[in-house]
Design an enzyme around this catalytic site. Structure first.
Site, PDB file in Angstrom:
ATOM      1  N   ASN A  22       0.915  -1.176  -0.040  1.00 46.94           N
ATOM      2  CA  ASN A  22      -0.042   0.077  -0.046  1.00 46.94           C
ATOM      3  C   ASN A  22       0.912   1.150  -0.055  1.00 46.94           C
ATOM      4  OD1 ASN A  22      -2.152  -1.563  -0.025  1.00 46.94           O
ATOM      5  ND2 ASN A  22      -2.809  -1.145   2.073  1.00 46.94           N
TER       6      ASN A  22
ATOM      7  N   GLU B  11      -2.200  -3.632  -8.544  1.00 43.87           N
ATOM      8  CA  GLU B  11      -3.397  -4.335  -8.040  1.00 43.87           C
ATOM      9  C   GLU B  11      -4.331  -3.697  -8.846  1.00 43.87           C
ATOM     10  OE1 GLU B  11      -5.251  -6.626  -4.826  1.00 43.87           O
ATOM     11  OE2 GLU B  11      -3.010  -6.045  -5.323  1.00 43.87           O
TER      12      GLU B  11
END
Length: 750
Positions: A308, A386
C-alpha cells in the site's frame, strides 16, 4: 569553540547564499488555493535554526532545525505546488521536506534568484550538518544547548543558567552538585563563568571515563598512542587484521593536534574521534557500499518491498500521495504497490478501494517513480499492480507507463531467445519491471501468433482475498477483463494463483509468481524446507492481512527465513518490524537487494529454519555484548524542564527460532546525558547469516508502558568486534544527531 563551530561561523560571514539566509526575507507559504500567505524566514546566528513569523499569537514552534530537514526540492515537485501554483512559477517554487511526520513547507519566492539563494543555502547547511562526524555533532549539540541556556546572550553563564543547561541536556543534578561543579570552574570567583572557565566546565562535563581507561592501557609512548600502540589496540581489542599503514592512516585522518600528528602519534582527542568515526562504529564500513555479487538471478535476493505504498497513514481514511512513493523509494524500497481504480475523465486513480482514503492520479505516481526510482539505488524497481480498472482505463495505464517511463520500462525479456531463469539486478540496472496478470505465456514474445486483445483473468490477489472472505469456501474467484496492452508489459513477474508447492514445481514457469497474505505464508513457513525450495527458483510476495486497517506490520523475519524475496511491509508505519526491515537492508549500499545465504539458493540443501539439523548453515557463535554507556539521549518531553529520562538498553536477537532472544540492563535514574551500565550479555547464535541484532533504548516508567528513545538494527554479519559506538535512530529511522551507545562486542566460535 570547536573547529566545526568556528568553520560554520566563518561560512555564515563569507558565503553569499548563507549571508542571504541570515539577512532573511519574505516567502509565500502555500497550503491551498485560498491559503497563500507571505511569511518572513531567517537563519539564526547558530547556523542551524530557521525562524519564521506566524500569525498565530500562541504558536511557540515557529522555528525548525536544519537537523530536522530531510531534503529541499527545487521547483513545483510537491502535490500542493503542482495543484495550487501556475506552471509559469516553476523557477520560484521550492519545498522543504522534513524527517518524520511534520508537514512539508511549500514556498514561493519573489524571484528565481531569491529561490536559488534559499535552495542553495539550505542545501549547504544540510550538507554541512551531514559532514560532521559523530564527535563533532556531539560538540555541536552541547555548544548549541549552552548558547540556549545563556538567556541574555552575554557569553557568561550564571549558576542559574548552568542548572537550566544541565536540565536541557537531560542530566538531573541536585543543587549541591551543580554548585560544586560551578565553583570548581569559577576560577575568577566572579559568580559567573566566562571564556576559559566555560571551556573548563565543558571539558569536565564531557570527560569520558570509560574511554580514558581504554586509552590509558595502550597510550604507552610519552602518554600518547604511537602508531604501533594503536596497531596493538586494533589487532587485540578490535580484532581487525590490519597493518601499520592502516594505523598511520587513522592518525592522519582523525588526530586534531598537529604536533602529535607530526610525531605519528594519537592523542586522547584523536582516539575519541576515531572511536566515533565510521571506522569505529558497530557497522562494518566495507558493507556501506555494494559488496555482494549482483549478477545472480533475481530470485536469489531479498528485495526491499512496500505494501500500500500510496498511503501516508492508515488504510481507512488516510491520505494517498505521490510523496509516499518518493519516501519509500528514497529509503531503498525496490518493489512498490499501485492499487488502481477507474477515475473520472478517463484517468485511472490510485487509492485503497472501498475506503475513505484520498485518491491520487495514476500518471502522477508514475511520474514520481520515474523521477525518484534510481536516486538511492540504481538496481531495478518492481511495480506491483493491483488492477481493478476497466479495459479502457487499463489501456490508459499502459500508455502512461510506456510514455512516461520510456526506455526504463522493461517490455520484453532480455536477450533474443526465451530465458529459463531471471536476469540479475546488475543486468536490470535502471530498469522498471511490472508485476501483474498476463494473458499468455512469456514464450509468445518470441512468436508471431499473439492475437488476443482482451480476455478474462482471475482478479488480483489482495482484492480476491477480500471477496473470498465474503463468499463460501468453494466459490469461484471473480474474474476481470485484461487489456493486451497492459498484459504485454508484464515480463518477469506474472501473477498466478498458488495451489501447492508440487503444482508450482511441475506446472509453473520461473517467471510465474504467487502472492501470499501473511496468515497463509505463516502456515507455509511451518514447512520451512519446502518453502525454501519453492523460493530457490520462484519469486514469492508476502503482504499484510487486510484486517490491519491501522497499517500495522507482521514480523518479516519468519518470511526471510523461508527464502521469500518480496516481503512487503507498510513503510508508512514506524514500528519494530520496519526497524528489522531497514536493518536487513542496511548493508550492500542500502541498494534494496541482499543476496540470500548460499544454503537458501542451492537445491541440494534441506534448510529448515524451524527444525535445525546439521548443515552448512550451522556456524555456531557466542555473541558477547557489553553495554558500557550511552551519550546525550534526547529528552522525551522537551516542554517540561524537569523531565529527565531513566534509560535502559535492551539487546534483541532475531533470526531462526532457536536464535530468538533478548536481554536488558537495569534502568539508571535521571541521567540521559552519560548513563553507564557495564553490563555483559552472551547470546548463542546458530545461524549467523540470518541473525539480526537490534539495540533499543527506552525510558523506564514504573506506572505505564516504557517510552521509546532510540534504536539501531543491523545484520549479525555486518557487526564489527571490539569497542564500538552505535548511532541511535528515531521511530521514523532518522539518525538522532548527538545520541549513541558505547559497547564492547566479541563474536567467538562456539
Amino acid at each position: 569553540m570547536s573547529h566545526s563551530t568556528e568553520r560554520k561561523k566563518n561560512s555564515l560571514e563569507t558565503d553569499a547564499d548563507l549571508q542571504y539566509l541570515v539577512t532573511g526575507g519574505k516567502l509565500t507559504k502555500v497550503k491551498s488555493n485560498s491559503w497563500k500567505k507571505k511569511r518572513f524566514f531567517q537563519l539564526q546566528d547558530d547556523g542551524e535554526t530557521i525562524w519564521h513569523e506566524s500569525q498565530k499569537a500562541l504558536k511557540r514552534n515557529n522555528t525548525f532545525s536544519i537537523n530536522d530537514v530531510e531534503s529541499v526540492r527545487r521547483g513545483r515537485q510537491s502535490e500542493v505546488l503542482q495543484k495550487f501554483t501556475d506552471s509559469s512559477m516553476e523557477d520560484l517554487c521550492f519545498s522543504i521536506i522534513f524527517k518524520g511526520k511534520r508537514n512539508t513547507l511549500d514556498l514561493v519566492a519573489s524571484s528565481p534568484e531569491d529561490a536559488k539563494h534559499w535552495v542553495t543555502g539550505l542545501e549547504k547547511l544540510i550538507a554541512s550538518m551531514q559532514n560532521l562526524n559523530t564527535q563533532q555533532k556531539s560538540e555541536h549539540w552541547i555548544i548549541s544547548r549552552m548558547r540556549r541556556a545563556d538567556k541574555n546572550r552575554d557569553n557568561v553563564m550564571t549558576l542559574k543558567e548552568v542548572k537550566h543547561f544541565l536540565h536541557d541536556i537531560n542530566i538531573e543534578v541536585n543543587d549541591m552538585y551543580a554548585a560544586k561543579l560551578f565553583e570548581a570552574c569559577d576560577i575568577s570567583k566572579s559568580g559567573a563563568l566566562e571564556g576559559e572557565e566555560i571551556k573548563h566546565f565543558y571539558e569536565l562535563l564531557t570527560a569520558r571515563e570509560e574511554i580514558e581507561v581504554i586509552y590509558g592501557k595502550y597510550a604507552l609512548t610519552a602518554g600518547q598512542m604511537s602508531a604501533s600502540n594503536l596497531l596493538d589496540f586494533l589487532q587485540k581489542e578490535q580484532r581487525e587484521a590490519v597493518s601499520l599503514d592502516y594505523a598511520l592512516m587513522l592518525i592522519e585522518k582523525y588526530e586534531p593536534d598537529s604536533a602529535a600528528k607530526q610525531k605519528k602519534q594519537m592523542s586522547r582527542d584523536g582516539f575519541l574521534r576515531y572511536l566515533t568515526s565510521a571506522e569505529g562504529t558497530v557497522f562494518n564500513p566495507a558493507h556501506k557500499e555494494v559488496y555482494q555479487d549482483m549478477r545472480q538471478p533475481l530470485n536469489n535476493y531479498f528485495i526491499s518491498s512496500s505494501h500500500n505504498t500510496y498511503l501516508m497513514e492508515d488504510q481507512l481514511k488516510g491520505p494517498s500521495s505521490t510523496e509516499a512513493y518518493i519516501r519509500a523509494l528514497t529509503k531503498g524500497c525496490r518493489c512498490v504497490e499501485l492499487d488502481c481504480w477507474d477515475g473520472p475523465n478517463g484517468e485511472p486513480l490510485i487509492y485503497h478501494g472501498h475506503t475513505l482514503t484520498s485518491k491520487v492520479l495514476f500518471k502522477d505516481v508514475i511520474k514520481a517513480i520515474r523521477d525518484y526510482a534510481f536516486r538511492t539505488s540504481e538496481y531495478p524497481v518492481i511495480l506491483s499492480l493491483e488492477n481493478h480498472c476497466s479495459v479502457e482505463q487499463q489501456k490508459v495505464m499502459a500508455k502512461h507507463m510506456t510514455s512516461i517511463l520510456g526506455t526504463a520500462l522493461l517490455t520484453r525479456p532480455l536477450g533474443k531467445k526465451m530465458p529459463t531463469t531471471f536476469p540479475g539486478p546488475e543486468e536490470l540496472k535502471g530498469r522498471i519491471l511490472v508485476k501483474g496478470k498476463r494473458l499468455n505465456k512469456l514464450d509468445v514474445v518470441f512468436e508471431d501468433n499473439s492475437s488476443v486483445d482482451v480476455d478474462s483473468v482471475s482478479e488480483e490477489d489482495e482484492s480476491a482475498e477480500a471477496k473470498e472472505g465474503e463468499q463460501k469456501a468453494k466459490a469461484k474467484k471473480s474474474k476481470i477483463k485484461l487489456a493486451k496492452e497492459l498484459s504485454d508489459l508484464v515480463v518477469y513477474c506474472k501473477s498466478v494463483h498458488f495451489n501447492s508447492f508440487e503444482h508450482s514445481k511441475e506446472k509453473q514457469a520461473f517467471y510465474e509468481m504467487a502472492s501470499f497474505k501473511e496468515s497463509k505464508a505463516k502456515q507455509l513457513a511451518e514447512h520451512s524446507a519446502e518453502f525454501v525450495h519453492h523460493n530457490i527458483d520462484k519469486l514469492s510476495r508476502i503482504y499484510p492481512a487486510g484486517s490491519r486497517t491501522d497499517s500495522s506490520n507482521y514480523n518479516p523475519v519468519q518470511m526471510w527465513n523461508s527464502g521469500c524475496q518480496i516481503v512487503a511491509l507498510n513503510f508508512q508505519t514506524p514500528c519494530k518490524q520496519m526497524d528489522l526491515n531497514q536493518g536487513r537492508f542496511l548493508p550492500n549500499g542500502k541498494c534494496g537487494y541482499i543476496l540470500k545465504p548460499h544454503f537458501m539458493r542451492i537445491p541440494d540443501f534441506n534448510f529448515d529454519a524451524c527444525n535445525l539439523t546439521s548443515g552448512r548453515w550451522l556456524r555456531k557463535k557466542n555473541l558477547h555484548i557489553m553495554v558500557i554507556s550511552a551519550q546525550q539521549l534526547p529528552k522525551l518531553n522537551k516542554d517540561k524542564v524537569s523531565s529527565i529520562v531513566d534509560p535502559f538498553v535492551r539487546v534483541e536477537i532475531h533470526g531462526v527460532t532457536a536464535d530468538k532472544s533478548s536481554a536488558q540492563t537495569a534502568h539508571i535514574n535521571n541521567n540521559g546525558f552519560n548513563p553507564m551500565w557495564n553490563k555483559t550479555f552472551v547470546f548463542a547464535i546458530n545461524v549467523p547469516e540470518l541473525a539480526i541484532v537490534r539495540f533499543v533504548v527506552e525510558d523506564y516508567d514504573p506506572a505505564s508502558a516504557n517510552d521509546f528513545i532510540g534504536q539501531y538494527t543491523l545484520p549479525f554479519t555486518s557487526i564489527q568486534n571490539g569497542y564500538r559506538h552505535i548511532p541511535l535512530l528515531t521511530k521514523c529511522g532518522n539518525v538522532i544527531p548527538s545520541a549513541g551507545l558505547f559497547v564492547h562486542i566479541m563474536a567467538l566460535d562456539d
